[in-house]
Structures are given as structure tokens and as C-alpha cells.
Design a protein around this motif. Structure first.
Motif, mmCIF file in Angstrom:
data_model
loop_
_atom_site.group_PDB
_atom_site.id
_atom_site.type_symbol
_atom_site.label_atom_id
_atom_site.label_comp_id
_atom_site.label_asym_id
_atom_site.label_seq_id
_atom_site.Cartn_x
_atom_site.Cartn_y
_atom_site.Cartn_z
ATOM 1 N N ALA A 1 0.870 -1.187 0.000
ATOM 2 C CA ALA A 1 0.000 0.000 0.000
ATOM 3 C C ALA A 1 0.899 1.226 0.000
ATOM 4 C CB ALA A 1 -0.910 -0.019 1.228
ATOM 5 N N TRP A 2 1.104 1.804 -1.173
ATOM 6 C CA TRP A 2 2.004 2.950 -1.296
ATOM 7 C C TRP A 2 1.295 4.229 -0.846
ATOM 8 C CZ3 TRP A 2 7.058 2.162 -2.547
ATOM 9 C CH2 TRP A 2 7.377 0.887 -3.010
ATOM 10 N N PRO A 3 2.042 5.188 -0.310
ATOM 11 C CA PRO A 3 1.401 6.340 0.355
ATOM 12 C C PRO A 3 0.576 7.217 -0.565
ATOM 13 C CG PRO A 3 3.784 6.649 0.193
ATOM 14 C CD PRO A 3 3.515 5.227 -0.190
ATOM 15 N N GLY A 4 0.990 7.376 -1.827
ATOM 16 C CA GLY A 4 0.196 8.201 -2.732
ATOM 17 C C GLY A 4 -1.156 7.590 -3.020
ATOM 18 N N GLY A 5 -1.179 6.268 -3.207
ATOM 19 C CA GLY A 5 -2.452 5.578 -3.418
ATOM 20 C C GLY A 5 -3.330 5.633 -2.188
ATOM 21 N N VAL A 6 -2.711 5.498 -1.000
ATOM 22 C CA VAL A 6 -3.478 5.601 0.247
ATOM 23 C C VAL A 6 -4.080 6.994 0.376
ATOM 24 C CG1 VAL A 6 -3.307 5.563 2.761
ATOM 25 C CG2 VAL A 6 -2.149 3.810 1.412
ATOM 26 N N GLY B 1 -1.250 7.695 -8.524
ATOM 27 C CA GLY B 1 -0.572 7.602 -7.238
ATOM 28 C C GLY B 1 0.829 7.048 -7.372
ATOM 29 N N ASP B 2 1.817 7.774 -6.839
ATOM 30 C CA ASP B 2 3.195 7.274 -6.717
ATOM 31 C C ASP B 2 3.847 6.976 -8.068
ATOM 32 O OD1 ASP B 2 3.144 6.893 -3.661
ATOM 33 O OD2 ASP B 2 1.454 5.657 -4.295
ATOM 34 N N ASP C 1 0.944 11.650 -3.792
ATOM 35 C CA ASP C 1 2.376 11.430 -3.593
ATOM 36 C C ASP C 1 2.790 11.902 -2.202
ATOM 37 O OD1 ASP C 1 5.479 11.928 -4.039
ATOM 38 O OD2 ASP C 1 4.785 10.781 -5.769
ATOM 39 N N ILE C 2 3.901 11.363 -1.750
ATOM 40 C CA ILE C 2 4.406 11.696 -0.427
ATOM 41 C C ILE C 2 5.413 12.847 -0.460
ATOM 42 C CG2 ILE C 2 6.389 10.129 -0.320
ATOM 43 C CD1 ILE C 2 5.254 9.228 2.457
ATOM 44 N N GLY C 3 5.688 13.364 -1.660
ATOM 45 C CA GLY C 3 6.610 14.489 -1.798
ATOM 46 C C GLY C 3 7.964 14.098 -2.346
ATOM 47 N N ARG C 4 7.967 13.181 -3.307
ATOM 48 C CA ARG C 4 9.238 12.732 -3.882
ATOM 49 C C ARG C 4 9.899 13.848 -4.682
ATOM 50 N NH1 ARG C 4 5.652 8.552 -3.955
ATOM 51 N NH2 ARG C 4 6.331 6.580 -3.014
ATOM 52 N N ARG C 5 11.197 13.714 -4.850
ATOM 53 C CA ARG C 5 11.997 14.796 -5.448
ATOM 54 C C ARG C 5 11.664 15.029 -6.915
ATOM 55 N NH1 ARG C 5 18.008 12.588 -6.834
ATOM 56 N NH2 ARG C 5 18.008 14.601 -7.890
ATOM 57 N N PHE C 6 11.067 14.041 -7.604
ATOM 58 C CA PHE C 6 10.806 14.192 -9.035
ATOM 59 C C PHE C 6 9.405 14.734 -9.331
ATOM 60 C CE2 PHE C 6 14.106 10.942 -8.657
ATOM 61 C CZ PHE C 6 15.087 11.508 -9.463
ATOM 62 N N ALA D 1 3.620 9.382 11.355
ATOM 63 C CA ALA D 1 3.042 9.347 10.010
ATOM 64 C C ALA D 1 3.537 10.533 9.191
ATOM 65 C CB ALA D 1 1.526 9.361 10.100
ATOM 66 N N ARG D 2 3.677 10.309 7.905
ATOM 67 C CA ARG D 2 4.043 11.385 6.977
ATOM 68 C C ARG D 2 2.785 12.011 6.396
ATOM 69 N NH1 ARG D 2 9.452 9.791 3.921
ATOM 70 N NH2 ARG D 2 10.128 7.967 5.104
ATOM 71 N N GLU D 3 2.996 13.015 5.552
ATOM 72 C CA GLU D 3 1.881 13.627 4.833
ATOM 73 C C GLU D 3 1.821 13.053 3.432
ATOM 74 O OE1 GLU D 3 2.718 17.864 5.132
ATOM 75 O OE2 GLU D 3 1.116 18.053 6.618
ATOM 76 N N GLY D 4 0.710 12.401 3.128
ATOM 77 C CA GLY D 4 0.455 11.945 1.769
ATOM 78 C C GLY D 4 -0.420 12.986 1.087
#
Length: 222
Positions: free
Chosen positions: A57-62, A153-154, A182-187, A212-215
Motif C-alpha cells: 500500500a504505497w502512500p500516494g495511493g493511500v 498515485g506514486d 504522492d508523499i513528496g518525492r523529489r521528481f 506518520a508522513r503527509e500523503g
């Protein structure tokens, strides 16, 4: 070219998923997915060098699933296209929120099986599965039906993926609503994204004790 399906191989893979990846609820979403654990033994199923994105379960999809739960009108009565669908969590959240139909697009044929089994685990109709290599992602968005909501997502996880994702989202019909999780990836192309909301999410590998992070959920800017 995608090889033709092998019914015997598909049956073995389905039996493996059912036996070794029991459905588990993804916190906050109300959805249960067949997820990998430390003893799943996925190396027996996934080819060497393969990455089973669909087993997590990837964070962007969540974040997208949580957003659709909070804002079902985003997809209610509309067709949905879930890009880089993996487990299908965003497509399933859309169907639960009242989407008229959903298509899960992924490059891994096993993702289609995972999305089907995950739909079954939640009492939802299975999303239509479309298996395409990443460099053909734009074909699916260009052919999106009128009034579609596109969920991504992601999919901005490295430079090449970000290039392909940008081309795919820009190929969508002008009346499509495009949401990126997305969780805030560099790309991430932040200049093309309008932040809508943030939800608690965990990235793969985060220890249970970590906060927890911010998605984030963004709207794609044309």
C-alpha cells in the motif's frame, strides 16, 4: 509486447496470493488488500529483479483513497482511470465512492490479478485491467472516456517515470479531472501541481514507531 496469458501459471499465482498474502486493512481507508509481509516469500512468485509494487500500500495511493472517501463527489457517476494502479487501491476507493466504472492500468500483469482479488476482498466489482509498459501510458489517458477522473498515485518515483507520467497526464482529454497522490518525492513537477489536501500515510519501510508522513493529493495543472 505482453505475452499471452498462461492459465496454469495464473492459477498458481492466484493460489499463492490467496495463501501467502492474506487481506489486511489499510489504516483509515476501510479497504482490505492482499499485502506482502516479512514471511510472504514473494521471491517464489516474482521473477528475479522484479518489483511487486502491487503487493504494498504505497502512500500516494493511500492518500488518494482517503481523499475519495472524504470527497466521493469527485468520482461519483464518473468513469475512473487509475494509472500505475499496483494493488488497485485508488480504483477500489473510487468504485466504493460511486464511480460508474474503473480501469486499473499497470505494467505488471500480476497487478491485474491483485486488483481483482482485492476487489473480491472488499465486495466490489473488479476494475477493468489494462497492462501497458510505462512508455505507452499516454495511450490509456488519451483514450479516457468523456468526463473521466484520472488518478495517479506514486508514479513520479524517478526521472524517467516522471517524464513518462507528465506526458501521459498531458495527453488526457481536456475535460478530465486529474488527481495525483504522492508523499513528496523529489521528481514531482511541483509547478504543475495544485495542492488539495494532505492525509496521514506511511512510506514503505517506515518503522511502526515512526510518525506518520503527509500523503498529498494534488490537482494536475494543464
Amino acid at each position: 509486447m505482453t505475452p499471452p496469458p498462461d492459465p496454469a501459471q495464473d492459477a498458481r499465482a492466484e493460489a499463492f496470493l490467496r495463501a501467502h498474502l492474506p487481506p489486511a486493512e489499510v489504516a483509515g481507508t476501510g479497504l482490505r488488500l492482499h499485502l506482502a509481509g516479512p514471511r510472504s516469500g514473494l521471491a517464489r512468485l516474482v521473477p528475479a529483479g522484479g518489483t511487486p509494487y502491487w503487493a504494498h500500500a504505497w502512500p500516494g495511493g493511500v492518500a488518494l483513497a482517503l481523499h475519495l472517501g472524504a470527497h466521493p463527489g469527485t468520482v461519483r457517476g464518473r468513469p475512473v482511470l487509475d494509472l500505475g494502479a499496483g494493488s488497485g487501491i485508488a480504483a477500489l476507493a473510487a468504485l466504493r465512492a460511486g464511480a460508474s466504472r474503473a480501469t486499473a492500468v499497470d505494467s505488471d500483469p500480476l497487478a491485474a490479478m491483485a486488483a481483482r482479488l482485492n476487489a473480491e476482498a472488499n465486495g466490489l466489482p473488479p476494475p477493468r485491467a489494462l497492462t501497458l509498459p510505462p512508455d505507452r501510458l499516454a495511450e490509456s489517458t488519451a483514450a479516457a472516456p468523456p468526463g473521466a477522473t484520472i488518478l495517479a498515485g506514486d508514479i513520479f518515483y524517478d526521472a524517467e517515470a516522471a517524464r513518462q507520467a507528465t506526458a501521459a497526464l498531458d495527453a488526457a482529454p481536456p475535460d478530465a479531472t486529474i488527481l495525483v497522490g504522492d508523499i513528496g518525492r523529489r521528481f514531482l513537477p511541483l509547478d504543475r501541481l495544485e495542492p488539495l489536501a494532505a492525509y496521514p500515510a506511511r512510506d514503505l519501510g517506515d518503522p511502526p514507531s515512526a510518525p506518520a508522513r503527509e500523503g498529498w493529493v494534488f490537482r494536475w495543472r494543464r
